[in-house]
Design a protein around this motif. Structure first.
Motif, mmCIF file in Angstrom:
data_model
loop_
_atom_site.group_PDB
_atom_site.id
_atom_site.type_symbol
_atom_site.label_atom_id
_atom_site.label_comp_id
_atom_site.label_asym_id
_atom_site.label_seq_id
_atom_site.Cartn_x
_atom_site.Cartn_y
_atom_site.Cartn_z
ATOM 1 N N VAL A 21 58.430 48.635 69.172
ATOM 2 C CA VAL A 21 59.430 47.242 69.687
ATOM 3 C C VAL A 21 60.953 47.807 68.628
ATOM 4 C CG1 VAL A 21 60.747 45.110 69.717
ATOM 5 C CG2 VAL A 21 58.617 45.514 69.645
ATOM 6 N N THR A 37 59.244 46.654 74.530
ATOM 7 C CA THR A 37 59.681 45.958 74.827
ATOM 8 C C THR A 37 59.406 44.523 73.843
ATOM 9 O OG1 THR A 37 59.154 44.691 76.960
ATOM 10 C CG2 THR A 37 61.186 45.847 77.260
ATOM 11 N N VAL A 38 59.657 43.396 73.486
ATOM 12 C CA VAL A 38 58.830 42.476 72.551
ATOM 13 C C VAL A 38 57.603 41.988 73.996
ATOM 14 C CG1 VAL A 38 59.234 39.940 71.914
ATOM 15 C CG2 VAL A 38 60.820 41.871 70.988
#
Length: 340
Positions: free
Chosen positions: A184, A291-292
Motif C-alpha cells: 500500500v 489499495t487499502v
C-alpha cells in the motif's frame, strides 16, 4: 517436563504475536516474523492463537524432550528429523520422552516454527512471552537460546481429538528465488518524485546480507526523492518500506525501531510479509501497488483460509471413516448372527 536445547542453532528465540501497547515508551513490538506460519503451528494443536513458539533462523536447533508432548513444525523447510528419521511438517507429531528433534540448515525459506501442546513455561512480561533481544526482556532471560538451556512445560496435554486428521497438505511457499510483494503506497509517498515511484514499482530489488529481525536492506535502482524530503520522526509499522538518502529500500520488520525520520514510500500488505521474512540473500523482489481496500480483502481471505484449515483438521480422515464403516458392518453382521 520440557525440552533441553542440545544445539541452539543460529538464532532461536521464544516468540508470540508481540508486545503491543508500549511503543510510546520506546519498546518495539518484536514477536514472530512470519505470522501466518505461527498461526498455523498453533492451529494444528488447538493452541490459543497467541501461544508462544520457538522461532529459528537459517540453521535450526536440536532439542531433546524430557516428557511427552505433541508438536507441530511450520515455516521454511529445515529438513527436520526425529531420532534420525524424517519428520513431517504441518502435521501434529507425538513426541516421547527422550526423543531428539533435529533441524539442519534451511532448504527453503529462512525461518521455522515449533509449537507445543503443553505450552512453554515462559513468564509473561508486559503482556507477552516474546523475546526482545534489544531490550533484553521476555523469552528466556531476554536473549536467544543457547546450548544447554532448558525450558519446561506449563501443562500436561498429550491428547488431541482427530489426531490423524491434523495434517495440512500445503505447498512449499518459500522455494522460489523471485517473488512479488504487494504494498500500500504511503504514508510519505508524496515525498518521492514521479520517477522515483515508477522506479520503485517497476524495478527488481535484491535481498542483501544486511537482513535480520529488525529489517531487510535491499539493493537495486535508486529511488529518487523530491528536493525537500525532510520530515519529523513518526511511528513505524511492521512492513514499512523506508528509503534513506542512499535511495535503496529497507523493509522494517518485527524488531524495528518504534519511530523513524526517513520517508516511507509504502507498507507491505500484512499477508505478504511472510514472503519477505522467508527470503534469503540474493533473492529477488518486485513491488506491486494495491489499495487499502484490496489489502483488507486479502487479509479477510487469509482469515477464511485459516478457518477452513481448522475445520479440516477437525474432520475425521478417510482412514478413520473407513474403520468406522467396517466396524459398523461387523457389528451388524454379529447382531444378525446372534439373532439367527
Amino acid at each position: 517436563m520440557g525440552i533441553r536445547i542440545l544445539k541452539a542453532g543460529m538464532l532461536t528465540t521464544v516468540q508470540d504475536l508481540g508486545r503491543t501497547g508500549y511503543q510510546s515508551q520506546g519498546f518495539s513490538v518484536a514477536g514472530v516474523m512470519d505470522v501466518r506460519s505461527f498461526k498455523i503451528a498453533n492451529l494444528l494443536l488447538d493452541n490459543p492463537e497467541n501461544e508462544a513458539v520457538l522461532e529459528f533462523t537459517l540453521i535450526g536447533p536440536t532439542l531433546e524432550f524430557t516428557s511427552e508432548t505433541i508438536i507441530s513444525i511450520t515455516g521454511g523447510d529445515f529438513q527436520p528429523t526425529i531420532n534420525g528419521n524424517p519428520a513431517p511438517m504441518y502435521t501434529a507429531i507425538y513426541m516421547n520422552r527422550g526423543d531428539v528433534l533435529k533441524f539442519s540448515s534451511a532448504r527453503t525459506g529462512s525461518r521455522g516454527y515449533i509449537a507445543f501442546s503443553c505450552y512453554l513455561n515462559i513468564p509473561v512480561v508486559m503482556g507477552s512471552r516474546c523475546t526482545n533481544m534489544k531490550s533484553k526482556i521476555g523469552g528466556l532471560k531476554g536473549r536467544k537460546l543457547m546450548d544447554g538451556d532448558y525450558i519446561g512445560f506449563r501443562i500436561k496435554r498429550r491428547y488431541l481429538p482427530f489426531f490423524l486428521s491434523r495434517t495440512l497438505d500445503l505447498e512449499d511457499e518459500f522455494d522460489q528465488e523471485e517473488t512479488t510483494v504487494r504494498v500500500v503506497m504511503g504514508p510519505q509517498d508524496k515525498m518521492f518524485s514521479k520517477q522515483g515511484i515508477e522506479t520503485f514499482l517497476n524495478s527488481e530489488y535484491t535481498v542483501t546480507s544486511d537482513f535480520d529481525r529488525m529489517g531487510c536492506r535491499m539493493e537495486g535502482p535508486y529511488i529518487a526523492r523530491k528536493e525537500n524530503a525532510d520530515m519529523i520522526s513518526d511511528g513505524i509499522a511492521f512492513g514499512s518500506v523506508q528509503v534513506p538518502a542512499h535511495g535503496k529500500p529497507i523493509i522494517l520488520l518485527a524488531d524495528r525501531q518504534t519511530t523513524g525520520g526517513y520517508p516511507k514510500i509504502a507498507t507491505v500488505a500484512s499477508v505478504d510479509i511472510p514472503k519477505i521474512v522467508q527470503r534469503k540473500t540474493d533473492h529477488k523482489v518486485r513491488f506491486q501497488a494495491i489499495t487499502v481496500q484490496e489489502a483488507q480483502k486479502l487479509y479477510l481471505e487469509e482469515e477464511k483460509e485459516l478457518l477452513a484449515m481448522r475445520s479440516r483438521i477437525h474432520t475425521p480422515c478417510k482412514e478413520v471413516l473407513e474403520c468406522r464403516l467396517v466396524a459398523k458392518r461387523l457389528t451388524k453382521l454379529l447382531t444378525t448372527a446372534n439373532e439367527t
